[in-house]
Design an enzyme around this catalytic site. Structure first.
Site, mmCIF file in Angstrom:
data_model
loop_
_atom_site.group_PDB
_atom_site.id
_atom_site.type_symbol
_atom_site.label_atom_id
_atom_site.label_comp_id
_atom_site.label_asym_id
_atom_site.label_seq_id
_atom_site.Cartn_x
_atom_site.Cartn_y
_atom_site.Cartn_z
ATOM 1 N N ASP A 103 -10.034 16.283 12.144
ATOM 2 C CA ASP A 103 -11.249 16.598 12.879
ATOM 3 C C ASP A 103 -12.369 15.806 12.199
ATOM 4 O OD1 ASP A 103 -13.173 17.562 14.557
ATOM 5 O OD2 ASP A 103 -12.612 19.664 14.370
HETATM 6 C C1 BGC Z 1 -14.912 19.075 16.924
HETATM 7 C C2 BGC Z 1 -13.757 18.381 17.615
HETATM 8 C C3 BGC Z 1 -14.250 17.111 18.271
HETATM 9 C C4 BGC Z 1 -14.896 16.225 17.212
HETATM 10 C C5 BGC Z 1 -15.430 14.923 17.770
HETATM 11 C C6 BGC Z 1 -15.673 18.132 16.003
HETATM 12 O O1 BGC Z 1 -16.835 18.730 15.521
HETATM 13 O O2 BGC Z 1 -14.431 20.188 16.210
HETATM 14 O O3 BGC Z 1 -13.178 19.231 18.568
HETATM 15 O O4 BGC Z 1 -13.188 16.455 18.921
HETATM 16 O O5 BGC Z 1 -15.993 16.934 16.649
HETATM 17 O O6 BGC Z 1 -16.524 15.142 18.578
#
Ligand code: BGC
Length: 819
Positions: A227
């Site tokens: 993530d």
């Molecule tokens: C989220 C993810 C997301 C990523 C990119 C993170 O803060 O938890 O679900 O894909 O950001 O935007």
């Protein structure tokens, strides 16, 4: 796999130097992976998210189809429909140059407090798995990669970057890992995202579960990406089966890059591990058409508005419909026509069509309930009701006018540190998000200050509230005065999701005569933004004059009293339901409960439309004639609502999650000293209500259509290979209809602790009035197994089976004896 077998991919890995390989293991920028011409690898682009494909920019210049929220997709219980949404997203991805979608989110609705509840499918692992498999197949069959996320235990948001989630092994297997397992094994997901949180003592980007379960047990050959900023350390993450640290570049976000190169050189991380990671990146690239100049697959064209409208209608759950108030009869009592429809509530005018956070996209348009009912040709009158709880919305038409008076929008100019204008943009809206540098200039560090110019043109005379929502230093000026010059700061300890979705608001009053326009300039010092290393974000916001909450309440009630029917749209706001934080109350914000009660007292023909992504408390539910739960309905929300209210479409949804009557007994999302223990074990959602004998407001699986059904017979057929259930249902009403036939298993005399019942299979049926349909439902082996002593096991004996229209309405019973 586009003609690239493993031998070919391995030979490419062998051609790369250690530096080249390590470079590939961190993103090149916020969304993309590095290209490596030496092995024919082009730049591969990722993008959020579950409810639309954002692309590399995030504003009105590059809009995205906004599909209903994932909970709404699950509420259809219709795998074919969800696969079609997967195909639509693939077409969107290709249109926007995206190879890999950062979706679906298959964490569970462990508790309705979870901030990203709207982004997940269901509280039930089987329903989540079936919908997730359909979504991923739809997407990947068109050549666009899915990223199943967030592996694992990211079922709430509080302290999500650091919380250690403690889950007992059986619950982990039977509930939280089950959807990932089904999607990896059945749909062959091309990517998995390792979560921010830890599970049972290890942060997920370093967790032994990655290798032990994904690689060794499930034979997963895809990529594991972190993530965003979830990779914490160099060596431990490299030794775990994490392949790609996002975002990049490493110099800005770390922690791999040179540190990892050194660790490999020092023999602390084996180079064969690096080779395997690079192999997985190349495999992903091969799958999406990213090697050797291949042309990516061209997904079939899709009629987006039509599909989104039908899907939203198919997701709406008609939870209550007394005296058959719905569908509204256009021809009216005695053919007199439907009289005036009072449309009430702030969400009726500005609906929430998607949830907050990384799942947010900028749709080309959004049809509000008010727009949809007007477009259906009804005699509609609108009253917003109390507005006190609302966040001020971005300035928009008819008030926001470009300098010089030509059209809706604003002009932006970018200044260097020496005060030179180094770029400009002409914008059609007042929502500004530069997340990957500035399109007009490029590198974020070159911009010192920016300036937004527009006119604000009054319609009615009165006091407007003009301001900004964002973080950093802002100066707001008119021709005549400086309205404010202030530095807005975020709450200490706020998560990035909260920072992005609910930053502080600063307003200034502006008294205007009818038709008057003023020149407005908003200046922002970019380096004061917490996002300055990759851009900045803020909105110019405006609130038109309105009455006090008491005056607006009175006007709404008077309108309802004088109308043939009242449609009250209630819902949540972006400060209540979003990524980055959990809810602390399930009550509707502001005075919405009071509004519903007063309107229902004034007009017995009141329909309440609930526009929330997750359950909210509806303490007045038994005092109103009809309740329609509509989730975040996507850009066609209002049109779908008109279709359902008028009976042109069935309210096809059934609850994918229990709708509680109160907050009693719900699992908490609040960690204690950095630890969140899932003390409820297997008992989440309906499993908990059934065990405790508690009545929810609306049970799991519940939803009425516009016709009635009788459940006539069940037969169970079992051989060595499979258990098949045949259920005969008859449409006993006067309209064609759609029913979701649900089968639950139970084991009353079990030697192991189990839920009272659990979903074992389901199917969607359509039938004309009077028609009988027999539907066959295969129950997977797993429906009868439980996790014990490190493996799946079957407790031999008789399982009871029950079929019906919800977890609380199961008129047919049968059984199966398994050895
Ligand atoms: C989220 C993810 C997301 C990523 C990119 C993170 O803060 O938890 O679900 O894909 O950001 O935007």
């Amino acid at each position: 796999m586009s003609g690239h077998d493993d031998a070919d991919l391995r030979s490419r890995v062998a051609r790369l130097s250690t530096e080249q390989k390590v470079r590939l293991l961190t993103g090149a920028d916020f969304w993309a992976l590095f290209a490596e011409p030496d092995v024919g690898l082009r730049r591969v682009v990722t993008s959020d998210g579950p409810a639309g494909v954002r692309g590399e920019t995030w504003d009105e210049r590059d809009t995205s189809a906004n599909v209903p929220s994932p909970t709404a997709l699950a509420a259809t219980w219709d795998c074919d429909r969800v696969a079609a949404i997967g195909r639509l997203l693939a077409a969107e991805a290709r249109r926007k140059g995206v190879d890999v979608l950062l979706a679906p989110t298959v964490n569970l609705h462990r508790t309705p407090y979870g901030g990203r509840h709207f982004e997940c499918f269901s509280e039930d692992p089987l329903l989540t798995a079936r919908i997730g498999v359909a979504y991923v197949r739809g997407l990947q069959n068109q050549g666009v990669g899915a990223t199943v996320k967030h592996f694992v235990g990211n079922d709430s948001e509080t302290e999500r970057m650091s919380v250690d989630v403690r889950i007992d092994e059986r619950s982990l297997r039977e509930l939280y890992l089950a959807p990932f397992e089904a999607i990896v094994l059945e749909a062959g997901a091309w990517a998995v995202m390792a979560a921010y949180n830890g599970v049972n003592g290890s942060t997920m980007t370093e967790s032994p579960l990655l290798r032990a379960i994904l690689h060794d047990e499930w034979g997963y050959d895809g990529l594991v990406m972190s993530d965003w900023t979830a990779t914490r350390g160099t060596e431990a993450a490299a030794r775990a089966a994490l392949d790609l640290a996002m975002p990049g570049p490493a110099e800005r976000f770390g922690p791999w890059g040179d540190a990892l190169l050194e660790a490999v050189r020092a023999g602390k991380v084996d180079e064969t591990l690096i080779d395997d990671k690079v192999l997985r990146i190349l495999r992903l690239a091969a799958r999406v058409g990213g090697l050797d100049g291949a042309s990516p697959a061209s997904p079939a064209p899709v009629d987006i508005p039509r599909q989104l409208r039908a899907t939203a209608a198919a997701s709406f759950v008609l939870a209550r419909n007394e005296r058959s108030l719905l569908p509204l009869d256009r021809s009216g009592p005695g053919g007199s026509g439907l009289g005036r429809v009072a449309v009430i509530g702030p969400n009726a005018e500005i609906a929430r069509t998607l949830g907050g956070g990384s799942a947010t996209v900028y749709p080309p348009y959004s049809v509000s309930p008010l727009d949809g009912l007007r477009a259906a040709g009804l005699d509609v009158a609108f009253a917003p009701g109390p507005l006190g709880h609302l966040r001020t919305a971005a300035a928009r038409a008819p008030w926001l006018v470009r300098p010089g008076g030509a059209g809706v929008g604003a002009d932006v100019r970018f200044f260097s540190t020496s005060g030179q204008v180094i770029g400009s943009e002409q914008r059609d809206a007042a929502v500004f998000r530069w997340m990957n540098g500035f399109a007009a200039i490029g590198a974020p560090e070159e911009v010192d200050r920016l300036e937004v110019s527009c006119l604000i043109q009054a319609t009615d005379a009165g006091t407007y509230q003009l301001g900004v929502t964002g973080i950093g230093r802002f100066r707001l000026l008119t021709d005549e005065a400086v309205l404010f010059d202030e530095t807005l700061t975020v709450r200490k300890g706020a998560d990035v999701g909260e920072t992005l979705m609910a930053p502080p608001v600063r307003l200034a009053p502006l008294a205007l005569a009818a038709g008057q326009s003023v020149t407005v300039r908003l200046e922002h010092d970019v380096h004061t933004s917490p996002m300055a290393s990759f851009g900045t974000f803020f909105q110019l916001v405006l609130e038109a004059p309105h009455g006090t909450d008491d005056e607006e309440m009175e006007a709404a009630v008077a309108l309802a009293a004088g109308s043939d029917v009242a449609v009250v749209v209630v819902g949540t706001t972006a400060e209540v339901e979003s990524e980055g934080f959990d809810r602390t109350s399930l009550a509707l914000p502001g005075r919405q409960d009071e509004l519903v009660r007063k309107v229902a007292a004034a007009n017995p023909r009141t329909v309440v439309v609930v526009n929330s992504g997750a359950p909210v408390l509806l303490p007045w539910a038994d005092q109103v004639a009809a309740v329609l739960l509509t989730w975040f309905g996507g850009q066609e929300f209002g049109n779908a609502l008109a279709d359902v209210l008028l009976g042109e479409a069935e309210p096809g949804g059934r609850l994918p999650t229990t709708w509680p009557a109160s907050e009693d007994g719900l699992p908490s999302a609040q960690p204690d000293d950095g630890v969140l223990t899932y003390t409820e074990g297997l008992f989440i959602g309906y499993r908990a209500f059934d065990r405790d004998g508690r009545e929810p407001l609306f049970p799991f699986g519940h939803g009425r259509g516009y016709t009635t059904w009788s459940y006539d017979s069940i037969t169970v057929d079992c051989d060595e290979e499979r258990v098949a259930v045949c259920v005969e249902v008859r449409n006993t009403g006067s309209r064609p209809g759609r029913e979701v036939v649900q089968v639950y298993a139970s084991r009353p005399d079990s030697a192991v602790e189990r839920p009272v019942r659990w979903l074992a299979g389901f199917a969607v049926v359509d039938a004309d009035p009077g028609e009988t349909v027999t539907v066959g439902i295969l129950l997977p082996e797993r429906a009868f197994q439980h996790w014990a002593d490190g493996g799946w096991t079957l407790e031999a004996g008789t399982f009871a089976l029950a079929a019906g229209s919800s977890s609380a309405s199961l008129p047919l019973t049968g059984g199966v004896t398994l050895k």
